[in-house]
Write a protein that holds these residues in place. Structure first.
Motif, PDB file in Angstrom:
ATOM      1  N   LEU A 105      50.045 -20.913  51.408  1.00 31.78           N
ATOM      2  CA  LEU A 105      50.471 -21.471  50.128  1.00 31.78           C
ATOM      3  C   LEU A 105      49.531 -21.018  49.020  1.00 31.78           C
ATOM      4  O   LEU A 105      48.306 -21.145  49.139  1.00 31.78           O
ATOM      5  CB  LEU A 105      50.485 -23.003  50.187  1.00 31.78           C
ATOM      6  N   ILE A 106      50.113 -20.506  47.959  1.00 30.52           N
ATOM      7  CA  ILE A 106      49.368 -20.166  46.750  1.00 30.52           C
ATOM      8  C   ILE A 106      49.941 -21.040  45.645  1.00 30.52           C
ATOM      9  O   ILE A 106      51.091 -20.872  45.228  1.00 30.52           O
ATOM     10  CB  ILE A 106      49.480 -18.661  46.425  1.00 30.52           C
ATOM     11  N   ASP A 107      49.141 -22.014  45.214  1.00 25.58           N
ATOM     12  CA  ASP A 107      49.572 -23.068  44.298  1.00 25.58           C
ATOM     13  C   ASP A 107      49.115 -22.730  42.879  1.00 25.58           C
ATOM     14  O   ASP A 107      47.933 -22.826  42.566  1.00 25.58           O
ATOM     15  CB  ASP A 107      48.976 -24.394  44.778  1.00 25.58           C
ATOM     16  N   THR A 108      50.055 -22.372  42.017  1.00 25.42           N
ATOM     17  CA  THR A 108      49.680 -21.973  40.663  1.00 25.42           C
ATOM     18  C   THR A 108      49.128 -23.137  39.846  1.00 25.42           C
ATOM     19  O   THR A 108      48.294 -22.920  38.959  1.00 25.42           O
ATOM     20  CB  THR A 108      50.849 -21.301  39.921  1.00 25.42           C
ATOM     21  N   ASP A 109      49.572 -24.362  40.119  1.00 24.30           N
ATOM     22  CA  ASP A 109      48.995 -25.517  39.416  1.00 24.30           C
ATOM     23  C   ASP A 109      47.531 -25.698  39.802  1.00 24.30           C
ATOM     24  O   ASP A 109      46.690 -25.992  38.953  1.00 24.30           O
ATOM     25  CB  ASP A 109      49.766 -26.803  39.728  1.00 24.30           C
ATOM     26  N   ALA A 110      47.224 -25.525  41.088  1.00 25.85           N
ATOM     27  CA  ALA A 110      45.833 -25.649  41.539  1.00 25.85           C
ATOM     28  C   ALA A 110      44.971 -24.559  40.900  1.00 25.85           C
ATOM     29  O   ALA A 110      43.827 -24.819  40.489  1.00 25.85           O
ATOM     30  CB  ALA A 110      45.754 -25.571  43.063  1.00 25.85           C
ATOM     31  N   ILE A 111      45.523 -23.362  40.781  1.00 25.11           N
ATOM     32  CA  ILE A 111      44.786 -22.282  40.127  1.00 25.11           C
ATOM     33  C   ILE A 111      44.564 -22.626  38.656  1.00 25.11           C
ATOM     34  O   ILE A 111      43.464 -22.454  38.128  1.00 25.11           O
ATOM     35  CB  ILE A 111      45.521 -20.934  40.291  1.00 25.11           C
ATOM     36  N   ALA A 112      45.601 -23.135  37.992  1.00 21.40           N
ATOM     37  CA  ALA A 112      45.471 -23.503  36.579  1.00 21.40           C
ATOM     38  C   ALA A 112      44.401 -24.575  36.387  1.00 21.40           C
ATOM     39  O   ALA A 112      43.620 -24.517  35.431  1.00 21.40           O
ATOM     40  CB  ALA A 112      46.813 -23.981  36.034  1.00 21.40           C
ATOM     41  N   ARG A 113      44.350 -25.537  37.297  1.00 21.26           N
ATOM     42  CA  ARG A 113      43.305 -26.575  37.203  1.00 21.26           C
ATOM     43  C   ARG A 113      41.922 -25.956  37.409  1.00 21.26           C
ATOM     44  O   ARG A 113      40.976 -26.291  36.694  1.00 21.26           O
ATOM     45  CB  ARG A 113      43.562 -27.689  38.221  1.00 21.26           C
ATOM     46  N   ALA A 114      41.807 -25.044  38.367  1.00 19.73           N
ATOM     47  CA  ALA A 114      40.503 -24.432  38.660  1.00 19.73           C
ATOM     48  C   ALA A 114      39.984 -23.612  37.479  1.00 19.73           C
ATOM     49  O   ALA A 114      38.794 -23.672  37.164  1.00 19.73           O
ATOM     50  CB  ALA A 114      40.592 -23.556  39.912  1.00 19.73           C
ATOM     51  N   ILE A 115      40.853 -22.871  36.835  1.00 17.86           N
ATOM     52  CA  ILE A 115      40.389 -22.009  35.741  1.00 17.86           C
ATOM     53  C   ILE A 115      40.147 -22.777  34.449  1.00 17.86           C
ATOM     54  O   ILE A 115      39.608 -22.216  33.497  1.00 17.86           O
ATOM     55  CB  ILE A 115      41.334 -20.810  35.505  1.00 17.86           C
ATOM     56  N   THR A 116      40.543 -24.067  34.433  1.00 12.83           N
ATOM     57  CA  THR A 116      40.288 -24.885  33.247  1.00 12.83           C
ATOM     58  C   THR A 116      39.259 -25.983  33.522  1.00 12.83           C
ATOM     59  O   THR A 116      39.122 -26.916  32.745  1.00 12.83           O
ATOM     60  CB  THR A 116      41.596 -25.497  32.706  1.00 12.83           C
ATOM     61  N   GLN A 117      38.518 -25.835  34.618  1.00 15.14           N
ATOM     62  CA  GLN A 117      37.391 -26.720  34.910  1.00 15.14           C
ATOM     63  C   GLN A 117      36.163 -26.208  34.152  1.00 15.14           C
ATOM     64  O   GLN A 117      36.175 -25.095  33.642  1.00 15.14           O
ATOM     65  CB  GLN A 117      37.110 -26.737  36.421  1.00 15.14           C
ATOM     66  N   PRO A 118      35.092 -26.993  34.110  1.00 10.99           N
ATOM     67  CA  PRO A 118      33.885 -26.513  33.431  1.00 10.99           C
ATOM     68  C   PRO A 118      33.466 -25.146  33.969  1.00 10.99           C
ATOM     69  O   PRO A 118      33.371 -24.951  35.178  1.00 10.99           O
ATOM     70  CB  PRO A 118      32.837 -27.576  33.787  1.00 10.99           C
ATOM     71  N   GLY A 119      33.294 -24.194  33.079  1.00 11.60           N
ATOM     72  CA  GLY A 119      32.911 -22.846  33.487  1.00 11.60           C
ATOM     73  C   GLY A 119      34.052 -22.017  34.035  1.00 11.60           C
ATOM     74  O   GLY A 119      33.838 -20.881  34.466  1.00 11.60           O
ATOM     75  N   GLY A 120      35.275 -22.551  34.043  1.00 14.04           N
ATOM     76  CA  GLY A 120      36.430 -21.836  34.579  1.00 14.04           C
ATOM     77  C   GLY A 120      36.744 -20.583  33.771  1.00 14.04           C
ATOM     78  O   GLY A 120      36.386 -20.464  32.594  1.00 14.04           O
TER      79      GLY A 120
END
Length: 192
Positions: free
Chosen positions: A27-42
Motif C-alpha cells: 500500500l502506498i498511501d498518498t494521504d500519509a505521504i502528504a501528512r509526512a511532507i507537511t510535518q516539521p521539517g517536511g
C-alpha cells in the motif's frame, strides 16, 4: 499490477486498502505521504510557508491542516497553489515507494485520483469504493466528530460519485456490506 484505489470521504476506502494489504498488496498511501511532507521539517514545508505565510504553520512547525482546509475551501486559487506544491513531491515519493516495493500488487490509495487527472496513466486499474452521501456523512461524523457542515464541504470539493464511477474499472458499493461481504467483493476482482 498497479491499482489506483479511490473513493469519497467516508466511503470505506481505508478498509478496502487494509483488506488488500491483508492479501499481500503493498500500500502506498498518498494521504500519509502528504501528512509526512507537511510535518516539521517536511519536504513541502518551506514552500508552504513561503507561499501561504506563517498563519498556516502550527506552533510545532507543521502545516496547520485545519487552517489550510479553511483557506482552500474559501479560495479555489489557494487550493491550486497548495496542490502545485504538494502533488509533485507526493508523486516522487509514490514512485520511490513503488520502486522499493518490488514485484506484486501495488495499491495507490489516492483520495483525489479522479480530480488529479494524472493518476489514470500511472495505474493499470482503478477501483472506486462508493457509498451514498448520507452514509459518507454519517460515517465521518461518527468517526471524527466533525460537524455535518464540514463533512458536506469536503464532499462538495471532491469528484462526484458519478465522476468517480465513470473513471472506475471496478466499483465496490460499500453501503451495507459487512466486513466479510466486503472481503468477498474484493476477492471477486480477479486481477487483485
Amino acid at each position: 499490477m498497479r491499482i489506483g484505489l479511490t473513493g469519497g470521504i467516508g466511503s470505506g476506502k481505508s478498509t478496502v486498502a487494509a483488506i488488500l494489504v491483508e492479501r499481500g498488496a503493498t500500500l502506498i498511501d498518498t494521504d500519509a505521504i502528504a501528512r509526512a511532507i507537511t510535518q516539521p521539517g517536511g519536504a513541502a514545508m518551506a514552500a508552504v510557508e513561503a507561499t501561504f505565510g506563517s498563519s498556516v504553520i502550527a506552533s510545532d512547525g507543521s502545516m496547520d491542516r485545519a487552517r489550510m482546509r479553511e483557506l482552500v475551501f474559501a479560495d479555489p486559487s489557494a487550493r491550486q497553489r497548495l496542490e502545485a506544491i504538494l502533488h509533485p513531491v507526493i508523486g516522487l515519493e509514490c514512485e520511490a515507494q513503488a520502486g522499493a516495493a518490488g514485484p506484486g500488487l501495488i495499491v495507490f490509495d489516492v483520495p483525489l485520483l479522479v480530480e488529479s487527472k494524472r493518476w489514470r496513466a500511472r495505474v493499470d486499474r482503478v477501483v472506486v469504493v462508493d457509498a451514498t452521501e448520507e452514509t459518507q456523512l454519517r460515517r465521518v461524523v461518527a468517526r471524527s466528530g466533525w460537524a455535518p457542515e464540514a463533512v458536506r464541504a469536503v464532499i462538495a470539493q471532491q469528484a462526484t460519485r458519478r465522476e468517480r464511477r465513470a473513471a472506475a474499472d471496478a466499483v465496490i458499493f460499500n453501503e451495507t456490506l459487512s466486513l466479510e461481504e466486503l472481503r468477498q467483493e474484493i476477492h471477486a476482482l480477479t486481477w487483485v
